[in-house]
Scaffold this motif. Structure first.
Motif, mmCIF file in Angstrom:
data_model
loop_
_atom_site.group_PDB
_atom_site.id
_atom_site.type_symbol
_atom_site.label_atom_id
_atom_site.label_comp_id
_atom_site.label_asym_id
_atom_site.label_seq_id
_atom_site.Cartn_x
_atom_site.Cartn_y
_atom_site.Cartn_z
ATOM 1 N N GLN A 56 0.792 -1.264 -0.068
ATOM 2 C CA GLN A 56 0.047 0.046 0.020
ATOM 3 C C GLN A 56 0.980 1.226 -0.026
ATOM 4 O OE1 GLN A 56 -3.549 0.056 -0.182
ATOM 5 N NE2 GLN A 56 -3.004 -1.913 -0.738
ATOM 6 N N ASP A 70 -3.536 0.286 -8.019
ATOM 7 C CA ASP A 70 -4.585 0.901 -7.461
ATOM 8 C C ASP A 70 -4.251 2.060 -6.392
ATOM 9 O OD1 ASP A 70 -6.188 -0.403 -9.324
ATOM 10 O OD2 ASP A 70 -6.827 -2.041 -7.846
ATOM 11 N N SER A 71 -3.564 1.531 -5.488
ATOM 12 C CA SER A 71 -2.978 2.278 -4.365
ATOM 13 C C SER A 71 -2.217 3.320 -4.985
ATOM 14 C CB SER A 71 -2.125 1.317 -3.524
ATOM 15 O OG SER A 71 -1.757 2.137 -2.216
ATOM 16 N N ARG A 76 -2.866 5.103 -7.458
ATOM 17 C CA ARG A 76 -3.646 5.909 -8.198
ATOM 18 C C ARG A 76 -4.674 6.503 -7.120
ATOM 19 N NH1 ARG A 76 -4.086 2.290 -13.527
ATOM 20 N NH2 ARG A 76 -1.837 2.634 -13.934
ATOM 21 N N THR A 77 -4.821 5.837 -5.834
ATOM 22 C CA THR A 77 -5.636 6.736 -4.918
ATOM 23 C C THR A 77 -5.137 7.808 -4.233
ATOM 24 O OG1 THR A 77 -4.662 5.154 -3.161
ATOM 25 C CG2 THR A 77 -6.763 4.366 -4.223
ATOM 26 N N LYS A 78 -3.794 8.158 -4.575
ATOM 27 C CA LYS A 78 -3.058 9.052 -4.008
ATOM 28 C C LYS A 78 -2.846 10.284 -5.053
ATOM 29 C CE LYS A 78 -1.860 7.284 0.111
ATOM 30 N NZ LYS A 78 -2.441 7.721 1.133
ATOM 31 N N ALA A 126 -5.028 12.300 -8.201
ATOM 32 C CA ALA A 126 -5.961 12.558 -9.055
ATOM 33 C C ALA A 126 -5.470 13.374 -10.210
ATOM 34 C CB ALA A 126 -7.080 13.645 -8.195
ATOM 35 N N SER A 159 -15.204 9.575 -9.680
ATOM 36 C CA SER A 159 -13.827 9.693 -8.777
ATOM 37 C C SER A 159 -14.132 9.255 -7.504
ATOM 38 C CB SER A 159 -13.266 11.026 -8.720
ATOM 39 O OG SER A 159 -13.987 11.950 -8.314
ATOM 40 N N HIS A 160 -15.465 9.263 -6.874
ATOM 41 C CA HIS A 160 -15.929 9.199 -5.506
ATOM 42 C C HIS A 160 -17.009 8.476 -5.550
ATOM 43 C CE1 HIS A 160 -15.952 8.862 -1.265
ATOM 44 N NE2 HIS A 160 -16.115 10.121 -1.209
ATOM 45 N N SER A 208 -12.044 13.422 -5.610
ATOM 46 C CA SER A 208 -11.517 12.352 -5.245
ATOM 47 C C SER A 208 -10.680 12.256 -3.873
ATOM 48 C CB SER A 208 -10.409 12.179 -6.476
ATOM 49 O OG SER A 208 -9.144 12.717 -6.213
ATOM 50 N N ALA A 245 -7.648 12.622 -3.256
ATOM 51 C CA ALA A 245 -6.263 12.386 -3.393
ATOM 52 C C ALA A 245 -5.527 13.498 -3.092
ATOM 53 C CB ALA A 245 -6.083 11.879 -4.805
#
Length: 560
Positions: free
Chosen positions: A336, A414-415, A417-419, A421, A441-442, A497, A499
């Motif tokens: 992560q 995925d992790s 791209r969660t950080k 935007a 995005s959410h 998002s 992010a």
């Protein structure tokens, strides 16, 4: 224009392509086998019906009633019902298998280098998703099923006619083998290369049509309608010529198959006249004749299907080979992303292809958490390539990138791209409501959070003034709102998002100077606690930035 390029896709071998397709279809294996069984039962009933009908006619002429009419009616009704069940079942199974293949294709596309970041022509992707995948339903319906039927028919001919007269059975079976197996294989070999060019022509025509539709305003503005029509007509002619060329070859093999079937019929008739084959009774001659005519009816569609084998093979390699160059090279990562989000590019080197020069080498860059930075430079300098590397869409050949001190190669996509935007120069608004575009995005965002994001992007009042508010339909590409309003809605989606890093890649492309300045004024007021990375050709002077670098000649030069 984006600096992203479309690298040559790695050539997928037919064997590997079909292995992947059968792996995707594995959950349907039992259903596919049941479909083949149904097809064989329907075929067996048909062969039995015709052979029995021939026997009844022959024995009736001799004053005998060995085969009853009730039995023939039962066979006929059973064949009719079985054929209906077989067609319904096999097509239903194939629809499900094709649906799974489309889902797999989209999943692979969305995770690869063509994932909407400008690497592939939309027409080519559409051609693979629609035409090529539809072509693959012929793998089961037009190749596997007829081929299984031809094997059964071959065995039936040998057994039944062999029990009557072995030399005649050998001759008829030999002709059937040539017509049902050799001709389709030759047809497939002839059209294999042609099938590749045909699929390419279909893809090119679709690319052109989509391109011209998107550029319709420019075409009309410059009065180029007639020239574009001529161009499309020329490309259609090329496609039609190739289709006709392939159809001629398939027709030739079908004709040879038909001739072989007629020779088989003539052999049976010769046996009836005691020419070459002796000692066969009249009743058996009629049985053999009916059986041969019915058996060779299976051959014609198989020969035509063999001619399409080239297209099926190339369709398989095109579908499975999408993004092959990139997906397999990207480290999957299992960890992560850390909470801390400092970014470092360490001695980075990247080239799109081994035969092309490096975009940059030994590039070093540090972006601290919460900083607002800009990377500017001319087109082709590699600015957007940095964005793709940071998003883990592509990987560097040299050096590494760390996020919070951890190599992103170790972090899952995925992790990562969660950080981050991302807002690009070609931001797309879907043909859906404003609400659904924002929720992209959410997905769990509440209405209050949606309105907050719209307010931060200075577009809430515009949405409130619309008759349906958040449920207003935007139309294809957001056509129902202006360019500036659409860009703000896209910004709201990016802000929603949550992010911690905002990656803005030429976000004001296509906007006029006033709208561009207003966009950056909005950006200056929001996201104060986020890292902002702005990629642009130039600065307007209204941005609030901590650091500015210029990318030129594979190097980063600090401007402050």
């Amino acid at each position: 224009m984006s600096e992203f390029q479309d690298p040559l896709a790695q050539k997928e071998t037919p064997k590997a392509a079909f292995q992947q397709i059968f792996k995707i279809w594995k959950p349907h294996f039992v259903s596919l086998m049941i479909g083949i069984v149904f097809s064989l039962i329907a075929l067996a009933l048909g062969l039995t019906l015709m052979a029995s009908a021939g026997g009844k006619i022959a024995f009736a002429a001799m004053g005998m009633a060995i085969i009853s009419s009730v039995f023939l009616k039962m066979l006929g009704g059973g064949r009719l019902c079985m054929r209906y069940v077989e067609r319904l079942y096999t097509h239903n199974v194939m629809f499900k298998a094709i649906a799974d293949l489309r889902v797999w294709f989209f999943s692979k596309l969305s995770k690869g280098a063509a994932a909407g970041l400008g690497f592939r022509h939309s027409g080519d992707v559409l051609s693979r998703l629609v035409s090529d995948i539809e072509t693959l339903d012929g793998l089961y319906l037009r190749l596997m099923l007829p081929f299984a039927g031809s094997i059964l028919t071959f065995i039936v001919l040998l057994v039944i006619i062999g029990s009557i007269h072995i030399p005649l059975a050998v001759c008829v079976a030999g002709l059937y083998f040539l017509a049902g197996f050799v001709c389709p294989i030759i047809s497939a070999l002839i059209t294999k290369k042609h099938g590749q060019t045909l699929l390419h022509s279909v893809a090119q025509l679709r690319i052109s049509v989509l391109d011209f539709i998107h550029g319709l305003r420019e075409i009309r503005a410059f009065g180029a309608e007639s020239r574009i029509e001529d161009l499309l007509e020329d490309r259609e002619k090329v496609l039609f010529y190739k289709q006709f060329h392939q159809a001629k070859k398939i027709a030739l093999m079908s004709f040879i198959s038909f001739v072989l079937s007629q020779i088989a019929v003539l052999l049976v008739l010769a046996a009836a006249l005691n020419i070459g084959f002796h000692g066969i009774g009249a009743a058996h001659i009629v049985v053999c004749l009916f059986l041969v005519i019915t058996a060779f009816e299976v051959v014609i569609p198989l020969t035509r299907a063999g001619g399409l084998t080239g297209q099926i093979i190339n369709a398989a390699t095109r579908v499975v080979g999408v993004n092959q160059d990139h997906v397999d090279n990207i480290p999957k990562g299992t960890e992560q992303a850390p909470e801390q989000t400092d970014i470092q590019f360490n001695h980075l080197g990247f080239q799109w292809d081994k035969n092309q020069p490096f975009v940059y080498r030994d590039l070093n860059l540090t972006i601290l958490q919460g900083q607002r930075v800009a990377i500017i430079g001319p087109s082709g300098a590699g600015k957007s390539t940095l964005a793709a590397l940071l998003l883990k869409v592509i990987v560097p050949q040299e050096g590494n990138i760390t996020l919070g001190g951890k190599d992103i190669a170790l972090i899952s996509e995925d992790s990562v791209r969660t950080k981050i935007a991302w807002l690009s120069q070609n931001t797309h608004l879907f043909d859906d409501t404003i609400r659904q575009n924002l929720l992209l995005s959410h997905p769990q965002a509440t209405d209050d959070e949606l309105w907050q994001a719209l307010s931060e992007a200075a577009v809430a009042d515009v949405v409130k003034a619309m008759p349906d508010g958040l449920d207003t339909w935007l139309g294809e590409g957001g056509i129902k709102v202006s360019g500036g309003q659409g860009r703000r809605i896209a910004l709201a989606r990016t802000l929603l998002s949550k992010a911690p890093i905002l990656l803005l890649d030429e976000p004001t492309t296509g906007l006029d100077a006033d709208t561009e300045a207003e966009f950056f004024n909005i950006l200056n007021q929001v996201a104060s606690n986020r890292t902002i990375i702005l990629i642009a050709h130039r600065l307007t002077g209204v941005e609030k930035l901590d650091k500015v670098w210029r990318l030129s000649d594979t190097r980063l030069i600090s401007l402050n």
